[in-house]
Design a protein around this motif. Structure first.
Motif, short mmCIF file in Angstrom:
data_model
loop_
_atom_site.label_atom_id
_atom_site.label_comp_id
_atom_site.label_asym_id
_atom_site.label_seq_id
_atom_site.Cartn_x
_atom_site.Cartn_y
_atom_site.Cartn_z
N GLU A 249 0.85 -1.20 0.00
CA GLU A 249 0.00 0.00 0.00
C GLU A 249 0.88 1.25 0.00
N LEU A 250 0.65 2.12 -0.96
CA LEU A 250 1.51 3.29 -1.10
C LEU A 250 1.30 4.28 0.04
N ASP A 251 0.07 4.40 0.54
CA ASP A 251 -0.16 5.34 1.64
C ASP A 251 0.58 4.90 2.90
N ARG A 252 0.64 3.59 3.14
CA ARG A 252 1.35 3.09 4.32
C ARG A 252 2.86 3.37 4.24
N LEU A 253 3.40 3.33 3.02
CA LEU A 253 4.83 3.58 2.85
C LEU A 253 5.21 4.96 3.38
N PHE A 254 4.26 5.89 3.30
CA PHE A 254 4.53 7.26 3.73
C PHE A 254 3.70 7.64 4.96
N GLY A 255 3.43 6.63 5.80
CA GLY A 255 2.81 6.88 7.09
C GLY A 255 1.44 7.52 7.04
N LEU A 256 0.69 7.25 5.97
CA LEU A 256 -0.67 7.81 5.80
C LEU A 256 -0.65 9.33 5.88
N LYS A 257 0.39 9.93 5.36
CA LYS A 257 0.61 11.37 5.48
C LYS A 257 -0.58 12.21 5.01
N TYR A 258 -1.21 11.79 3.92
CA TYR A 258 -2.33 12.55 3.38
C TYR A 258 -3.69 11.90 3.68
N GLY A 259 -3.68 10.91 4.52
CA GLY A 259 -4.91 10.17 4.79
C GLY A 259 -4.89 8.81 4.11
N ARG A 260 -5.85 7.97 4.48
CA ARG A 260 -5.87 6.60 3.99
C ARG A 260 -6.55 6.48 2.63
N LEU A 261 -5.93 5.74 1.72
CA LEU A 261 -6.57 5.42 0.45
C LEU A 261 -7.68 4.39 0.71
N PRO A 262 -8.89 4.62 0.19
CA PRO A 262 -10.01 3.71 0.48
C PRO A 262 -9.90 2.40 -0.32
N TYR A 263 -10.25 1.32 0.35
CA TYR A 263 -10.31 -0.01 -0.26
C TYR A 263 -11.56 -0.73 0.24
N ARG A 264 -11.94 -1.78 -0.47
CA ARG A 264 -12.90 -2.74 0.04
C ARG A 264 -12.13 -3.95 0.53
N SER A 265 -12.59 -4.52 1.61
CA SER A 265 -11.97 -5.71 2.17
C SER A 265 -12.97 -6.86 2.17
N LEU A 266 -12.52 -8.02 2.62
CA LEU A 266 -13.36 -9.22 2.64
C LEU A 266 -13.14 -9.99 3.93
N ARG A 267 -14.23 -10.55 4.41
CA ARG A 267 -14.14 -11.51 5.52
C ARG A 267 -14.58 -12.87 4.98
N PHE A 268 -13.82 -13.91 5.32
CA PHE A 268 -14.10 -15.25 4.80
C PHE A 268 -14.58 -16.16 5.92
N GLU A 269 -15.61 -16.91 5.62
CA GLU A 269 -16.17 -17.86 6.58
C GLU A 269 -16.04 -19.26 5.99
N LEU A 270 -15.01 -19.96 6.44
CA LEU A 270 -14.76 -21.32 5.96
C LEU A 270 -15.62 -22.32 6.72
N GLU A 271 -16.08 -23.35 6.02
CA GLU A 271 -16.88 -24.39 6.67
C GLU A 271 -16.61 -25.72 5.98
N HIS A 272 -16.34 -26.74 6.77
CA HIS A 272 -16.19 -28.08 6.22
C HIS A 272 -17.46 -28.87 6.51
N LEU A 273 -17.92 -29.57 5.51
CA LEU A 273 -19.18 -30.32 5.63
C LEU A 273 -18.92 -31.80 5.40
N ALA A 274 -19.51 -32.62 6.23
CA ALA A 274 -19.33 -34.07 6.11
C ALA A 274 -20.32 -34.63 5.09
N GLN A 275 -20.17 -34.14 3.86
CA GLN A 275 -21.00 -34.62 2.75
C GLN A 275 -20.19 -34.50 1.47
N GLU A 276 -20.60 -35.23 0.46
CA GLU A 276 -19.80 -35.29 -0.77
C GLU A 276 -19.86 -33.99 -1.57
N ASP A 277 -20.98 -33.30 -1.49
CA ASP A 277 -21.20 -32.17 -2.39
C ASP A 277 -22.09 -31.15 -1.70
#
Length: 384
Positions: A249-277
């Motif tokens: 991230e370029l803003d982090r390289l310069f300590g967020l001097k001019y403020g943070r560049l906006p991004y979208r992030s993601l949260r992942f919810e993993l689940e294992h299922l005891a079924q074939e499909d």
């Protein structure tokens, strides 16, 4: 000790490092903040022996023969025989996306669908790709009705979940990435090569970094080793005159001097299922009108795994990136205001003649993997 330093061990940094080390015979130091290589393409075996993509599904697709040939030096491929195909769950009915002529005939009864198909072909040409915002501007009432169906059932709510904005507020480069196809092509991408490395992205990246001229440091904050002064870069306190390739991230390289560049992030919810499909053979199902998550990926169909014990899925929940611990910036939010902010940071970077920005974060742009590989190869060639 080193001729070049690469900050970030994602596909951009790894490709550039390999080229500098192999073609330029340079001693290259690669610094990665995470404990693993591969960036967001990192994959691993879960507790059930299923190869999962830790940061959401990544599919390699390209028409670039040179890029495919280059990466093929480091991996065999699991190529999708019929291309990567995605369906959307629209009120419990699964339809192909992007919306195409097959989808049209699933949504409308035959006589009307035939009429609409002829109108679409006449208006845009067989095999064409039409952005949804363009389709909505057509003056034919029946084509407008198609556009409205796609807008409401495929595009609007999914886009608002993904980006936190309406389609009208989003850069046309983004909205144009999922067009309406005037064809019977169910493939999500129309590229010649589509698939994933046979033994995983991580395995491919490990082979790319396996070179006597490359030193890799993982779990290391580059800010602890490098200092960016007024016009010089120092490595461990000494002026470093070799090239420095920065992929973070370029803003982090310069300590967020001019403020943070906006991004979208993601949260992942993993689940294992005891079924074939879980998804009846579909690797990815988008939820375009319901649910808080955008899609579910079932990994065994994404990677071609067989004889797995059960099945592992992941749900994706988008949210606004705040920079909090553990959050990852995924998608730059491109608009004139954010571009103006980015250019202020880029101007700071231009003070260093040996600093080169490469990648989605450093350039505040969206790149597919093939385009990113191509750009890394071109940068390495330029530096050599």
């Amino acid at each position: 000790m080193y001729d070049s330093i690469v900050i970030g061990a994602g596909i951009a940094g790894i490709t550039a490092a390999r080229q500098l080390a192999e073609k330029g015979n340079q001693k290259v130091l690669v610094i990665e903040k995470r404990e693993h290589i591969g960036g967001n393409c990192y994959d691993r075996l879960d507790d059930y022996g299923i190869l999962i993509h830790e940061y959401g599904p990544h599919i390699f697709h390209t028409n670039m023969e040179d890029v495919f040939s280059y990466l093929s030096e480091f991996t065999e491929w699991y190529l999708y025989e019929n291309g990567h195909q995605v369906v959307a769950d629209v009120n419990g009915k699964l339809i192909p996306v992007p919306f195409n002529l097959n989808t049209l005939h699933m949504v409308y009864e035959k006589e009307l669908a035939d009429t609409l198909e002829k109108k679409l072909v006449q208006a845009y040409g067989s095999g064409s790709r039409v952005g949804i915002m363009e389709l909505r501007q057509n003056k034919d009432p029946q084509i407008q009705a198609i556009a409205q169906y796609v807008y409401e059932n495929v595009f609007l709510k999914y886009t608002m979940k993904q980006w936190g904005q309406t389609p009208e507020e989003i850069d046309p480069q983004v909205t144009g990435r999922v067009p309406v196809l005037i064809s019977y092509d169910n493939r999500y991408f129309q590229d010649k090569y589509q698939g994933v490395p046979l033994h995983g992205f991580t395995g491919m990246f490990e082979r790319m970094l396996d070179h006597e001229n490359i030193t890799l440091l993982t779990g290391t904050d580059a800010g602890k080793l490098l200092e960016f002064g007024d016009s010089q870069i120092r490595y461990e306190g000494k002026v470093f005159e070799g090239c420095v390739i920065y992929t973070g991230e370029l803003d982090r390289l310069f300590g967020l001097k001019y403020g943070r560049l906006p991004y979208r992030s993601l949260r992942f919810e993993l689940e294992h299922l005891a079924q074939e499909d879980f998804q009846n053979g579909h690797s990815v199902v988008n939820y375009t009108v319901s649910e808080d998550f955008t899609r579910i990926t079932e990994f065994q169909y994404l990677t071609g795994q067989k004889d797995t014990s059960g099945t592992t899925i992941v749900r994706e929940y988008p949210f606004a990136y705040s920079g909090a611990e553990g959050e990852i910036p995924y998608y730059a939010i491109m608009n004139p205001e954010n571009e103006k902010l980015y250019q202020k940071y880029k101007k700071l970077a231009e003070r260093y003649p040996n600093l080169h920005l490469l990648g989605r974060l450093a350039e505040y742009r969206y790149y597919n993997m093939d385009a990113m590989t191509k750009k890394a190869l071109e940068l390495a060639e330029k530096l050599l």
